[in-house]
Motif scaffolding. Structure first.
Motif, PDB file in Angstrom:
ATOM      1  N   UNK A 178       0.843  -1.191   0.000  1.00 42.66           N
ATOM      2  CA  UNK A 178       0.000   0.000   0.000  1.00 42.66           C
ATOM      3  C   UNK A 178       0.878   1.241   0.000  1.00 42.66           C
ATOM      4  N   UNK A 179       0.478   2.245  -0.782  1.00 39.80           N
ATOM      5  CA  UNK A 179       1.254   3.468  -0.897  1.00 39.80           C
ATOM      6  C   UNK A 179       0.893   4.506   0.143  1.00 39.80           C
ATOM      7  N   UNK A 180       1.720   5.543   0.204  1.00 37.99           N
ATOM      8  CA  UNK A 180       1.545   6.609   1.184  1.00 37.99           C
ATOM      9  C   UNK A 180       0.311   7.439   0.882  1.00 37.99           C
ATOM     10  N   UNK A 181      -0.180   8.101   1.928  1.00 38.31           N
ATOM     11  CA  UNK A 181      -1.342   8.966   1.797  1.00 38.31           C
ATOM     12  C   UNK A 181      -1.047  10.068   0.769  1.00 38.31           C
ATOM     13  N   UNK A 182      -1.877  10.143  -0.261  1.00 44.70           N
ATOM     14  CA  UNK A 182      -1.711  11.201  -1.254  1.00 44.70           C
ATOM     15  C   UNK A 182      -0.707  10.864  -2.339  1.00 44.70           C
ATOM     16  N   UNK A 183       0.461  10.332  -1.988  1.00 42.75           N
ATOM     17  CA  UNK A 183       1.526  10.094  -2.966  1.00 42.75           C
ATOM     18  C   UNK A 183       1.433   8.737  -3.636  1.00 42.75           C
ATOM     19  N   UNK A 184       0.865   7.766  -2.960  1.00 42.99           N
ATOM     20  CA  UNK A 184       0.801   6.422  -3.523  1.00 42.99           C
ATOM     21  C   UNK A 184       2.151   5.732  -3.476  1.00 42.99           C
ATOM     22  N   UNK A 185       2.312   4.727  -4.311  1.00 43.63           N
ATOM     23  CA  UNK A 185       3.558   3.965  -4.354  1.00 43.63           C
ATOM     24  C   UNK A 185       4.646   4.758  -5.073  1.00 43.63           C
ATOM     25  N   UNK A 186       5.862   4.638  -4.582  1.00 42.20           N
ATOM     26  CA  UNK A 186       6.992   5.226  -5.287  1.00 42.20           C
ATOM     27  C   UNK A 186       7.308   4.419  -6.550  1.00 42.20           C
ATOM     28  N   UNK A 187       7.994   5.064  -7.493  1.00 39.99           N
ATOM     29  CA  UNK A 187       8.266   4.436  -8.775  1.00 39.99           C
ATOM     30  C   UNK A 187       9.041   3.127  -8.624  1.00 39.99           C
ATOM     31  N   UNK A 188      10.064   3.122  -7.793  1.00 33.44           N
ATOM     32  CA  UNK A 188      10.856   1.907  -7.618  1.00 33.44           C
ATOM     33  C   UNK A 188      10.011   0.793  -7.020  1.00 33.44           C
ATOM     34  N   UNK A 189       9.109   1.123  -6.126  1.00 32.58           N
ATOM     35  CA  UNK A 189       8.219   0.121  -5.542  1.00 32.58           C
ATOM     36  C   UNK A 189       7.324  -0.478  -6.612  1.00 32.58           C
ATOM     37  N   UNK A 190       6.764   0.365  -7.475  1.00 35.42           N
ATOM     38  CA  UNK A 190       5.916  -0.128  -8.572  1.00 35.42           C
ATOM     39  C   UNK A 190       6.680  -1.112  -9.460  1.00 35.42           C
ATOM     40  N   UNK A 191       7.918  -0.747  -9.773  1.00 40.04           N
ATOM     41  CA  UNK A 191       8.716  -1.581 -10.676  1.00 40.04           C
ATOM     42  C   UNK A 191       8.967  -2.969 -10.099  1.00 40.04           C
ATOM     43  N   UNK A 192       9.014  -3.076  -8.784  1.00 37.29           N
ATOM     44  CA  UNK A 192       9.318  -4.352  -8.151  1.00 37.29           C
ATOM     45  C   UNK A 192       8.077  -5.209  -7.891  1.00 37.29           C
ATOM     46  N   UNK A 193       6.899  -4.656  -8.111  1.00 33.97           N
ATOM     47  CA  UNK A 193       5.677  -5.432  -7.893  1.00 33.97           C
ATOM     48  C   UNK A 193       5.465  -6.420  -9.038  1.00 33.97           C
ATOM     49  N   UNK A 194       5.063  -7.626  -8.695  1.00 29.10           N
ATOM     50  CA  UNK A 194       4.731  -8.627  -9.711  1.00 29.10           C
ATOM     51  C   UNK A 194       3.398  -8.329 -10.374  1.00 29.10           C
ATOM     52  N   UNK A 195       2.490  -7.759  -9.622  1.00 26.69           N
ATOM     53  CA  UNK A 195       1.173  -7.387 -10.139  1.00 26.69           C
ATOM     54  C   UNK A 195       0.826  -5.997  -9.617  1.00 26.69           C
ATOM     55  N   UNK A 196       0.126  -5.223 -10.451  1.00 26.31           N
ATOM     56  CA  UNK A 196      -0.381  -3.926 -10.030  1.00 26.31           C
ATOM     57  C   UNK A 196      -1.885  -3.904 -10.282  1.00 26.31           C
ATOM     58  N   UNK A 197      -2.647  -3.534  -9.270  1.00 21.51           N
ATOM     59  CA  UNK A 197      -4.100  -3.502  -9.405  1.00 21.51           C
ATOM     60  C   UNK A 197      -4.639  -2.194  -8.858  1.00 21.51           C
ATOM     61  N   UNK A 198      -5.844  -1.881  -9.275  1.00 25.95           N
ATOM     62  CA  UNK A 198      -6.508  -0.667  -8.808  1.00 25.95           C
ATOM     63  C   UNK A 198      -7.858  -1.037  -8.207  1.00 25.95           C
TER      64      UNK A 198
END
Length: 252
Positions: A202-222
């Motif tokens: 889960x990402x930070x309030x307002x900012x969401x996930x950082x770019x490096x965190x997104x890149x390391x995720x196997x799946x991204x969902x909304x």
């Protein structure tokens, strides 16, 4: 013309002073946690009777106090229910302490202690093996966090990491699928039908996930929300995410 009356400030600064836990569920969990170092138990007579009914004081000799004294100590906004416990911060775990984890919640620089506490409570309810936070840009343990967690702070291992990217890679090596939540993710969240071991990020309030965190995720969902409000508090989003992430386990 009458003078404005402001509630008295707490006697201590929750960001720098000693850690006071308060509220019946929170203090009960801390008293029952053998790893928690406890210093001083402050109770009203009524609260002491309730503690004794639910398991006693854990061998501590309590100091009798009054609701007004606790208000002065903790601040008038603290819902203390007549009990406060001065403690050392809860012992933090390391990733190496996790043995075959199946569900881990990862918080990418969440700073609001209310949100972190509420997510701890939800993680505990869904049987998470741990909650991971970052060493920087994460809140200090406070009574506010503990009260929001309703005892979960002493029930779910918290792991503090200096480098979240390294931690996510370690989780992958442990066999967990890393699933990140972002409002711009291409795929909608769906209840899972498998029994995969998961790290829910889960990402930070307002900012969401950082770019490096997104890149390391196997799946991204909304989270798709058809109503006029298109965003949720991160603790509410975490509850929905964990419900969907564990749907396949409940079906078995």
């Amino acid at each position: 013309m009458s003078r404005n009356k402001f509630p008295p400030k707490p006697r201590y600064d929750p960001d720098t002073g000693p850690v006071y836990l308060y509220g019946m569920h929170t203090v009960r969990a801390a008293l029952d946690n053998p790893r928690r170092e406890k210093r001083n138990l402050l109770v009203t007579p009524n609260a002491l009777a309730r503690l004794n009914e639910s398991g006693g004081t854990g061998g501590m000799s309590p100091s009798t106090t009054t609701p007004k004294e606790l208000d002065r100590l903790l601040g008038s906004d603290a819902v203390h229910q007549g009990v406060a416990l001065e403690v050392e911060p809860v012992s933090r775990f390391g990733l190496a302490d996790l043995k075959a984890p199946r569900l881990v919640v990862v918080l990418d620089q969440l700073t609001d202690p209310h949100n972190v506490g509420a997510i701890l409570r939800t993680a505990c309810a869904f049987g998470a093996d741990a909650v991971i936070t970052t060493a920087r840009h994460s809140p200090r343990e406070t009574g506010v966090m503990a009260k929001s967690a309703s005892g979960a702070l002493d029930l779910v291992p918290m792991i503090e990491v200096r480098n979240l990217g390294d931690a996510l890679q370690d989780l992958k090596r442990m066999g967990l699928v890393v699933m990140g939540f972002d409002s711009e993710a291409p795929a909608p969240l769906r209840p899972r039908t498998d029994d995969m071991s998961l790290a829910v990020v889960m990402g930070a309030e307002g900012k969401g996930l950082r770019q490096r965190t997104r890149e390391l995720c196997d799946e991204m969902v909304r989270l798709d929300m058809p109503g006029p409000i298109k965003s949720l508090n991160v603790s509410n989003a975490a509850a929905i995410a964990l419900f969907a992430a564990t749907a396949g386990r409940r079906a078995q």
